[in-house]
Structures are given as structure tokens and as C-alpha cells.
Write an enzyme that holds these catalytic residues in place. Sequence first.
Site: not given
Length: 626
Positions: A152, A319, A347
Amino acid sequence: MVRSDADHVWHENQAVPPHKPGMYCQSRYLTMRDGIRIAVNLYLPTHRPAGARMPAIINQTRYYRAMELRQPARAAMRGKPFHHIPSTVACRRRFVGAGYAWVDVDVRGSGASFGHRVCEWSPDEIRDGAEVVDWIIRQPWSDGAVGALGSSYSGGAAELLLVNRHPAVRAVAPRFSPFDAYSDIAFPGGVRARWFTETWGRYNAALDRNAPWDAAGWWVRLFVTGVQPVDGDRDRSLRAQAIAAHDANYDIHRQAESLSFRDDVAPSDPYHRAGEEAPPLIGNPIDEAGSINLFSPHNYWRDVEASGAAVYSYSGWFDGAYAHSAIKRFHTVSTPVHRLILGPWSHGGGWHIEPFRAPAKSTFDHEGELLRFFDEHLGQRNSGLASEPRVRYFTMGEGRWKAASTWPPAATTRRFYLASGRMLTDAAPQDDRAADEYRVDVTAGTGEHSRWRTQVAIGEAVRYPERSGADRKLLTYTSAPLVSPLEVTGHPMVTLFVSSTADDANLFVYLEDVDTRGRIAYVTEGLLRAACRPISALPPPYRQDVPYRTFNRGDAKPLIAHEITELTFDLVPTSYLVRGGHRLRIAIAGADASHFAVADGTPPTLAVHRGRLHASHIDLPVVMPA
């Protein structure tokens, strides 16, 4: 042996050593060129022989490098840092156990670091990364080789570290992270992702005022005091000063709400204010227009490529749109060794997600896969990675990992037309003109556990409820039962001929699988703001298997009421096996109120045309069985 979620072995990984327990942590401030102090945690293995040198992994985070526990839990931990992101903990433990040093960093304007934030991954933040690397390679334990990884935000920081072209940084693994910040997360298809920016902004604001409980729940306050102070800050005065500096951080959601097109400039953007001298940018961006390009990794591909570092693009099918991020990075950045992996993950990779299956905890050995990559490129050992195919992807529905030399794998195109009776057929329409009207239902949505929420709700699984109820609000077209299985692997492309009562519209198209019992499962989706429909020439060196759009304000083209307009756009890439006897369904919406901004005013009425002159259709990339 490294095993996937499906317990399918693709390689024997004898090069990865077993975990050796034991590490110790040191925490300190590093002073940057402008006097800003950056908080870092250094982890070294306790089993390191005297005088031994080792490579280092750097993980730069916006979400606290560690938290401080309250007593008596702090005493029970014997002063060890407490970490709230389990995937980072597992990765750090594995790497340090394998003989690496590990450095966690609170990026500028966050955690216990000083300074304030003017945007994400600002030029100053990117420069800070190079200075942290300078500090690493000066240490007596360093062998001069550095890698960077993260998921991320940390994944974006790992990629953008290469903008500095620091010779010590030899490999990075951007995981579950954006490549184009505009189209991959903030405005997919040009449609404002309001839920994400509002929720992410609220979460970050809570961290910035050292109140993580405001984001995670009141009970967190019972256990933690907030971000971990650095060693020696016994009265927490330095932490307090750093947090006070964060009051000047920009408001993420407010800035996002001020933008609409890629080249728009936010009023608070210090790098683009009219009549003012902007602070210096960094690297060699391809486009300096627009606030969002300033911190978008794709804008710096030339620097990433020129760094010469190996890159591992790493994402999951559910994701958000980050599977496409990984693919675009893989196509654009031609580093000496660039690898791509696409798994059945949401994710962070912690959940295994497949249509018609309940979410399950992922059993994939993410840490082992990453360790092989960095072992290969930081000089630790030959992991055999160089002899393996550069692309690995998981075919959902079949439950198998597959390999290819590039993406997408070879496929044929199978076209399905929207037809009368709400059918989906491979026969081209014969009537000159035909259409179905649809009044946009602005309450339609994909729920609270979709692909568009996983980037913030990282610990939760993506779950799409059975779609019969949702589809009653949409315009749907369903095929006859398939005679044989059909593997869709690549980028589905939809072409809709649409007329509208409004001068703009948001179009959402869902690809679904209807089983023999009539249950409907979500497979993937695509979306497009009609005003952003003009397709542009693809600038070098981009290579995409989908239409390219600038999303710039000057290229926007409003709809003309009741005039038929062609809209061609891609669905988020996937690899999915539709079983024989199942039916395909296309569902069309004009809103996803769960996640995306809904236009004010009277909902428009759309006409979706499906005659011979305007044959709306979807093209599926079909991989033939081996």
C-alpha cells in the site's frame, strides 16, 4: 517448499533458510538536510557473527513504524516495539531471521517524525529516503546493498525511492500499491472514489493527532499511548513536538474533493500555486501538470527505470484496481529484472478470495517469495529465480497457479452481444435499431466489503453477496449455458452505445457468473465517466492492452442529450474459469453509491443500444486449455 493458497507447488525453495529467532531493535532520529528529524527503527539479528556485514531492507510507512503500549503491557513486552500490521511483522521476522537488517521509517510529517505533509510521497519525502539509505550504508554492519519493500503506502514509497537513483538500492517490491494514483485509486475511470478519500483521510488525520483509537475503536486507547517515541525520549516531549508539527498536514479528502480531472490543481498545492515560486520537484517527471501527478509513481517511470534496480510488481485480483497498477508498472518500467505476480488476494494478500467461495485466510508464503527475490538481487544467494518465468498468476475457479513470459498470456477474443430479451449472445444483431432504457438507480451499490474498500479495511475480507438482489436494480444481459468451460484471462473490454438525458454519466459494468442453481457471483467490473471517454494516443513507452485516456480537463467531452455515443473501456483484469453449464451475465449500472460520488439532480435515463448499427458488446480474452 513454497506453497500457494491452492497448495500448488511451483518451485522448490531450498535457498530460503529456516527462520532463526532473535532480533533486537534500536530507535533513533535521523536529521535530514533541512533539519527535519525522521524517526527510524533498526532491527538486527541477534545471531549475527561479530563483524559480519549484511544487506538491509527499508520499509517507509505513513502508518506508524510501531506503537507504544501502556503499562503493564509495555513491561510485559520488555521494551520491544508493538506492531499493529501483522504482515509487516511476519516479513520483518523472516528477513531478519535470514540475515538481513531491517529499517522501519516514519515518513516526514507522520508518526514520531517531524515536519508536515503537503501531499503523499512529496518530493521532500522522496529525498528523505535517499538520506536514510546514506545512513544505512555508513553503518558498520552494512554490506552496501539495500532493498525496499512495502504494501500500500509503503509500496509506493519503495517504488519512489528509486527516483533518487541511489546506487545502493538494487531491488524493490511495490506490493498492493498504485502506479497511476488518479486512475488506480482516486478516480477509477474518471469517477471520484469518494468513500475511499473520505475514509482514508479520516484514518490518517487520527494518526496525525496521535489518536489511533479514533480510527480503530475506543478500546485501542486502553492498550496504546499512540506512536512509539524514539529511544531516549523518556518524557515524550520530542514525540509531542513532532505531533504538533502534524497540525499543518493537508486535508486529504478536502484536496481530493477540489479535483475532478487529472490536470486539476488543488488550492492547497504548494507546487502549483499561481504567482508563487514552487518548491523544487525531484527526478524527471513526465508531466508536471496537476496536483495528483505530483505524487503518482507512473509520473517518474524514467527515473525508476534509470535506477537499474530490479522490481517485483505484486498484487491481487480483488485489490481495488491495483492488479492493473502492477500490470501497467510491469509493461512500462523495463528494469533488468521485472517480475509480476497476481494472486487471488484482497489488499495486503492476507485473504484468499474467489467467486462462489467463502473468503479464507491466505496460505501463500508471501515472505518466502519476497525473500527469494531479494536474495537474488542483494547478493545473498542464488535463489533460482532468474531461471523462472517472469509472470505468475492464479486462475480463480480452477484453483491453479500458471506461468507466462509476459502479460497477458496468449488468448483469443470471444465477443458476446447484448441482445433482445436481456440475452447475451455470440450472434451479431440483425435489427438495424434496438435499445433498452434504464433509469439510473442512484441507490445501487456493491456493498460494504467490496474491492473498493479493501485498501482501508485491510484486515477484512472482500465479500460480494450473491448478486440477485443487487442485479434487480441494474440492466442485465445473460447468456445461454456454456457448452464447455471458458477461461477469461486478461483485460475484458466492453463497448456500449449509449444515449442519455444528461450531459454526463457514470457507467459501471459488472461481469458475473450464474451457476446451474441460478446463484450469481461477481467476477470483475469496469467503470467510466462518459465525459472522459476520448481515447488518446498512447505516449511512449507505455504499453497497455486497453484504451488510453488522459483524463485531462481539456480533453473532456460532454454528452449531447439523446445522441448516441460509443463508450469503450476495460474491466479490471482477471483470470477466472467459468465452468461448463454456467451462464455469463453483464450487469450495467449508472451508480455505485457504496463507493463513488453520485451526481446531484434528477437521475438520468440511459438508453443502451444493441441493434446492428450500434451493437453493444463485450470482448472476453479467452485462454484455450493446455
